[in-house]
Design an enzyme around this catalytic site. Structure first.
Site, PDB file in Angstrom:
ATOM      1  CB  ALA A   1      57.117  19.590  30.988  1.00 49.97           C
ATOM      2  CE  LYS A   2      55.692  27.160  28.527  1.00 54.81           C
ATOM      3  NZ  LYS A   2      56.908  27.158  29.361  1.00 54.81           N
ATOM      4  NE  ARG A   3      56.990  16.551  27.995  1.00 54.17           N
ATOM      5  CZ  ARG A   3      58.128  17.237  28.110  1.00 54.17           C
ATOM      6  NH1 ARG A   3      58.135  18.544  27.981  1.00 54.17           N
ATOM      7  NH2 ARG A   3      59.277  16.608  28.337  1.00 54.17           N
TER       8      ARG A   3
END
Lengths: 279, 279
Positions: free
Chosen positions: B103-105
């Site tokens: 998700a690379k949040r």
């Protein structure tokens, strides 16, 4: 801002809105069910109902609304549905409003294209916030949408913001390198930048690199930034600033009068902005 | 990996799985409706049906599955629902599998907490990928979940990966600074790191900084990395690597035999891994 063949979002439309409303206020729609007035919790969709009432009461005082996607994803399918309803409500009822998906996305090229599709096409936001760590091909797929705006994280106002952003890379701190490099990317005219308000003294430096781009400034209010300071160094001839307030407005009240409290909080900021713009 | 009072995800469980399956393969579930076999498009939920068949055919060859959220968000509510069904299907049928929300949040502290809640609690993923640009308080809310893993972007294999990650900050490139700094954060034992496979020669340097942490390695196959090279420098006594392949496996075939084609592609990688582990 609704997109159609005849009505394209662009910088000029935003500037016109700022002049007409005498405001450069962005309202952050960060809805936390633990914080909204309890009487809304019996509604079928409390998140959307809360947003709708806030939007109706403040749209004339603000030029932008910015839902942060984290607050919607935290409620799963229901949250995502509330986000869809919120953006659709704004686009249908207040098409002049500049909408920002505060999503802080970024991935390899073909994957960033999917995020761009999700937020620009499927949800029809005018803009999205994007993280720079993965470089050019993680951002350019967003920039490729000509009537959309990509808001790149530069200098953030959180506690750990300077952990990496403040590191010296040659003669410059990393966040300056991000600003400079981003200007070389294709369609860089579609960029805005996130610059936190707790560091007003940095705005003078930043304006040397990006004299004309709009800056989205969170951190006025809850995070401790000062509006006057930010404007002193950050304002351009075209305004060039979007000042965001989230909790300070949407949670100004927490009973049945929350709408009036939010409106009052937005009005106070708008009045301050009108005064600044009149100078 | 399903979490319950009696069955907690931890590094040891992953290592056991690697030893039993003789595999450190992660399969990326990046479902693009334009690329899946056309006969699935008539299904009620083509995305989930595709995933289910891939998972059933490859779960014994892989230790991890990694849906990239962009591919689900691009389909709006339907996509989010397919993601929910996919993670639930894995947790119910193959609870030994280590699940990764790619998700690379990353956001300011209280907002990152909402993302952590979304992926660790609501969706019950074992891990999530996180971007480092906003620093300590954007990552620590994820690390606070003791039986969950936070996979921090360090060195990515995309074209623009070195734009910022490769900048010298003092004596070190930025990605090394990210690795070093992350080790000082609270609960850093819950970290893994993303390191791209197209730069195998960097693994020796990286292992000097993080000798024992697991590395998630995308870029073998479609992005051009070589498995042998990566293992030469990256392998630890406990394996310490999760090698991801997405398109190379899930789109190995595109007709009614796509399941067998995917299984074969996974099998070839697993056999190569078994050989490497036996040395």
């Amino acid at each position: 801002m609704r997109n159609s063949l005849f009505e394209n979002m662009n910088k000029q439309e935003l500037i016109t809105q700022i002049q007409q409303k005498k405001s450069f206020l962005c309202i952050g729609l960060d809805v936390d069910l633990a914080k909204i007035p309890t009487h809304l919790l019996t509604e079928e969709d409390p998140i959307f109902e809360f947003n709708k009432q806030i939007i109706d009461a403040t749209h004339h005082l603000a030029v932008a609304f910015k839902p942060n996607t984290a607050f919607y994803e935290a409620y799963g399918l229901k949250g995502w549905k509330a986000l869809e309803k919120t953006i659709n409500y704004i686009n249908e009822n207040y098409p002049e409003i500049f909408t920002i998906a505060d999503a802080k996305r970024g991935d390899i090229g073909n994957t960033s294209s999917m995020y761009a599709k999700a937020f620009f096409e499927d949800l029809n936001f005018d803009s999205i916030t994007v993280a720079p760590y993965m470089g050019s091909d993680s951002v350019e797929p967003f920039l490729a949408f000509e009537n959309k705006t990509t808001i790149l994280l530069a200098l953030t106002s959180n506690k750990g913001g300077l952990d990496f952003q403040g590191l010296k890379t040659g003669n410059n701190e990393l966040y300056k390198e991000v600003l400079k490099t981003a200007l070389t990317w294709k369609n860089s005219e579609n960029l805005m930048f996130v610059v936190g308000a707790t560091k007003a003294e940095y705005f003078a430096e930043i304006r040397k690199i990006v004299p004309n781009h709009f800056l989205l400034v969170p951190g006025v209010g809850a995070q401790g930034g000062n509006l006057q300071d930010v404007c002193k160094y950050g304002l351009t001839k075209e305004c060039g600033l979007l000042i965001n307030s989230s909790r300070g407005i949407i949670y100004a009240g927490n009973d049945e009068n929350f709408v009036k409290a939010a409106q009052k909080a937005a009005y106070i900021l708008q009045q301050e902005m009108a005064q600044i713009l009149s100078k």
